[in-house]
Write a protein that holds these residues in place. Structure first.
Motif, PDB file in Angstrom:
ATOM      1  N   GLY A  66       0.791  -1.214   0.000  1.00  0.00           N
ATOM      2  CA  GLY A  66       0.000   0.000   0.000  1.00  0.00           C
ATOM      3  C   GLY A  66       0.829   1.272   0.000  1.00  0.00           C
ATOM      4  N   MET A  67       0.215   2.342  -0.502  1.00  0.00           N
ATOM      5  CA  MET A  67       0.792   3.684  -0.443  1.00  0.00           C
ATOM      6  C   MET A  67       0.215   4.394   0.769  1.00  0.00           C
ATOM      7  SD  MET A  67       0.311   4.504  -4.511  1.00  0.00           S
ATOM      8  CE  MET A  67       0.936   6.182  -4.459  1.00  0.00           C
ATOM      9  N   CYS A  68       1.078   5.065   1.528  1.00  0.00           N
ATOM     10  CA  CYS A  68       0.657   5.719   2.771  1.00  0.00           C
ATOM     11  C   CYS A  68       0.995   7.196   2.703  1.00  0.00           C
ATOM     12  CB  CYS A  68       1.376   5.063   3.955  1.00  0.00           C
ATOM     13  SG  CYS A  68       0.994   5.813   5.563  1.00  0.00           S
ATOM     14  N   GLY A  69       0.179   8.014   3.341  1.00  0.00           N
ATOM     15  CA  GLY A  69       0.440   9.442   3.353  1.00  0.00           C
ATOM     16  C   GLY A  69       1.805   9.803   3.909  1.00  0.00           C
ATOM     17  N   SER A  70       2.293   9.017   4.862  1.00  0.00           N
ATOM     18  CA  SER A  70       3.617   9.300   5.430  1.00  0.00           C
ATOM     19  C   SER A  70       4.730   9.071   4.412  1.00  0.00           C
ATOM     20  CB  SER A  70       3.857   8.456   6.681  1.00  0.00           C
ATOM     21  OG  SER A  70       3.883   7.079   6.367  1.00  0.00           O
ATOM     22  N   ASP A  71       4.446   8.322   3.333  1.00  0.00           N
ATOM     23  CA  ASP A  71       5.439   8.148   2.264  1.00  0.00           C
ATOM     24  C   ASP A  71       5.886   9.503   1.714  1.00  0.00           C
ATOM     25  OD1 ASP A  71       4.973   5.454   2.558  1.00  0.00           O
ATOM     26  OD2 ASP A  71       3.962   5.201   0.633  1.00  0.00           O
ATOM     27  N   GLY A 126      15.249   0.266   6.649  1.00  0.00           N
ATOM     28  CA  GLY A 126      15.132  -1.124   6.227  1.00  0.00           C
ATOM     29  C   GLY A 126      14.335  -1.225   4.935  1.00  0.00           C
ATOM     30  N   ASP A 127      14.705  -2.154   4.074  1.00  0.00           N
ATOM     31  CA  ASP A 127      14.011  -2.304   2.795  1.00  0.00           C
ATOM     32  C   ASP A 127      12.577  -2.770   2.990  1.00  0.00           C
ATOM     33  OD1 ASP A 127      16.134  -1.516   1.185  1.00  0.00           O
ATOM     34  OD2 ASP A 127      16.999  -3.522   1.121  1.00  0.00           O
ATOM     35  N   GLY A 128      11.665  -2.146   2.226  1.00  0.00           N
ATOM     36  CA  GLY A 128      10.243  -2.413   2.381  1.00  0.00           C
ATOM     37  C   GLY A 128       9.635  -3.218   1.246  1.00  0.00           C
ATOM     38  N   GLY A 129       8.333  -3.003   1.030  1.00  0.00           N
ATOM     39  CA  GLY A 129       7.542  -3.883   0.185  1.00  0.00           C
ATOM     40  C   GLY A 129       7.248  -3.398  -1.217  1.00  0.00           C
ATOM     41  N   VAL A 156      16.749   3.153   0.673  1.00  0.00           N
ATOM     42  CA  VAL A 156      16.101   1.890   1.018  1.00  0.00           C
ATOM     43  C   VAL A 156      14.892   1.723   0.111  1.00  0.00           C
ATOM     44  CG1 VAL A 156      16.862   1.909   3.425  1.00  0.00           C
ATOM     45  CG2 VAL A 156      14.657   2.945   2.824  1.00  0.00           C
ATOM     46  N   ILE A 157      14.442   0.499  -0.033  1.00  0.00           N
ATOM     47  CA  ILE A 157      13.231   0.226  -0.791  1.00  0.00           C
ATOM     48  C   ILE A 157      12.041   0.708   0.024  1.00  0.00           C
ATOM     49  CG2 ILE A 157      11.804  -1.575  -1.821  1.00  0.00           C
ATOM     50  CD1 ILE A 157      14.405  -3.238  -2.103  1.00  0.00           C
ATOM     51  N   GLU A 158      11.148   1.434  -0.605  1.00  0.00           N
ATOM     52  CA  GLU A 158       9.993   1.996   0.089  1.00  0.00           C
ATOM     53  C   GLU A 158       8.889   0.945   0.284  1.00  0.00           C
ATOM     54  OE1 GLU A 158       9.509   5.020   1.482  1.00  0.00           O
ATOM     55  OE2 GLU A 158      11.609   5.448   1.032  1.00  0.00           O
ATOM     56  N   GLY A 159       7.856   1.356   1.015  1.00  0.00           N
ATOM     57  CA  GLY A 159       6.672   0.514   1.185  1.00  0.00           C
ATOM     58  C   GLY A 159       6.615  -0.165   2.529  1.00  0.00           C
ATOM     59  N   HIS A 160       5.808   0.408   3.463  1.00  0.00           N
ATOM     60  CA  HIS A 160       5.698  -0.197   4.801  1.00  0.00           C
ATOM     61  C   HIS A 160       4.315  -0.819   5.041  1.00  0.00           C
ATOM     62  CE1 HIS A 160       4.442   4.061   5.360  1.00  0.00           C
ATOM     63  NE2 HIS A 160       3.540   3.533   6.179  1.00  0.00           N
ATOM     64  N   GLU A 161       3.594  -1.096   3.947  1.00  0.00           N
ATOM     65  CA  GLU A 161       2.302  -1.797   4.055  1.00  0.00           C
ATOM     66  C   GLU A 161       2.336  -3.051   3.185  1.00  0.00           C
ATOM     67  OE1 GLU A 161      -0.947   0.758   3.099  1.00  0.00           O
ATOM     68  OE2 GLU A 161      -0.490   2.227   4.643  1.00  0.00           O
TER      69      GLU A 161
END
Length: 342
Positions: A35-40, A117-120, A55-60
């Motif tokens: 998912g895309m988050c406003g905090s992105d 840390g690398d994300g999703g 780092v790779i983005e995406g924390h959802e």
């Protein structure tokens, strides 16, 4: 594999990086939804980032276990498991880590997908096995992605204020988190008043079960909430999801005496009148995301009640559409977006 990295100053890059290989206590998941988050957007528009800072983005993230390290026990993860990720790691021994609130670890905090840390936002994601939470079979991967941040944050806020079925809650801000609060609070049995300034968001709030909606451009939201409550006393609880200082003050003012307001929107300031807190004995609390245990509890709650969390996502994208997707998201031309993978 393909992966999205933010370069700062509003720039991002889709690049080829090596497929991750798990260390003994780690797993690799094949990402199915991220998912895309406003905090992105804070990361996207932050200072220029280079080299080791990228780092790779995406924390959802949500997906299927693809590979497991030699030390991973079957009770933790097995190949083929459908999983969500609690996107934090820490020292694993302090009181915060042991209680599932890893994001507060003072010793060795890692935040996957944006901080260090690398994300999703990639075909694969490598994380410690202990961060995984099994996704109930009834839930889609997109639902799991939503629960992994925005909807889980909403659930945590509802638990923070101890909302009960005989109460009225005013939800200020109907973005993805606020809409999740509206949906979940209604499922808790509460009477829900949704407040926003965007007609499209208020329409979504109605679909998500709000008993009343208030357009704060058309009427004073504090007066409107009081009008909708017994004897004009105000709401029992309020949950603020906008990070706007004026709205935060309104969320407290709209409460009855002895009511409780929860501040969820991050950043910004809070300015309150002591009359509200002392003379009227109101309570103001904050709530930051959720523990690993609350994330699992939220997923089970959503599954057991058949809640349509997936409807939070207004747009789907493939990873190679990332640049255009974030341009639309940044301009608020879409609601909540999600990257989906085959």
């Amino acid at each position: 594999m393909q992966a999205v990295v933010f370069l700062g100053e509003g720039k991002l890059d889709l690049r080829e990086v090596p497929d991750p290989v798990p260390r003994p206590d780690e797993v690799v998941i094949r990402v199915k939804a991220s998912g895309m988050c406003g905090s992105d957007l804070h990361h996207l528009h932050g200072p220029r980032r280079i080299g080791a800072e990228l780092v790779i983005e995406g924390h959802e993230p949500c997906g299927v276990v693809q590979a497991v390290g030699d030390a991973v026990r079957p009770s933790e993860a097995e190949i083929g498991d459908r999983v969500m990720v609690h996107h934090y790691d820490g020292c694993r021994t302090c009181r915060y880590c042991r209680s599932g609130w890893t994001q507060y670890c003072p010793n060795a905090r890692t935040v996957y997908g944006g901080l260090n840390g690398d994300g999703g936002h990639a075909d694969f994601m490598k994380i410690p096995a202990h961060t995984l939470i099994r996704l109930p079979d009834e839930l889609s991967f997109k639902t799991g992605a939503a629960i992994s941040c925005g909807t889980g944050t909403a659930f945590g806020a509802i638990k923070r204020v101890g909302l009960s079925a005989d109460e009225t809650v005013a939800v200020f801000g109907q973005g993805p988190v606020g809409l999740s609060v509206t949906l979940l609070a209604k499922a808790f049995g509460a009477r829900v008043i949704a407040v926003d300034v965007e007609p499209s968001r208020l329409e979504m709030a109605k679909k998500f079960g709000a008993d009343h909606v208030i357009d704060a451009r058309e009427q004073d939201p504090v007066d409107a909430v009081r009008t909708l409550t017994r004897d004009g006393a105000g709401a029992d609880k309020s949950i603020e999801c906008s990070a706007n200082s004026t709205v935060r003050r309104q969320a407290v003012q709209a409460l009855r005496q002895w009511g409780t307001a929860c501040m969820v929107g991050v950043f910004g300031t809070i300015e309150l009148d002591t009359e509200e807190l002392i003379q009227l004995q109101k309570t103001v609390v904050g709530s930051l995301t959720f523990s690993k245990n609350l994330q699992e509890e939220c997923a089970l709650f959503v599954a057991e009640r058949g809640l349509d969390v997936e409807s939070l996502f207004t747009n789907e994208f493939s990873l190679d559409e990332a640049e255009g997707a974030y341009e639309l998201f940044d301009r608020r031309e879409i609601g909540k977006g999600v990257f989906v993978f085959d």
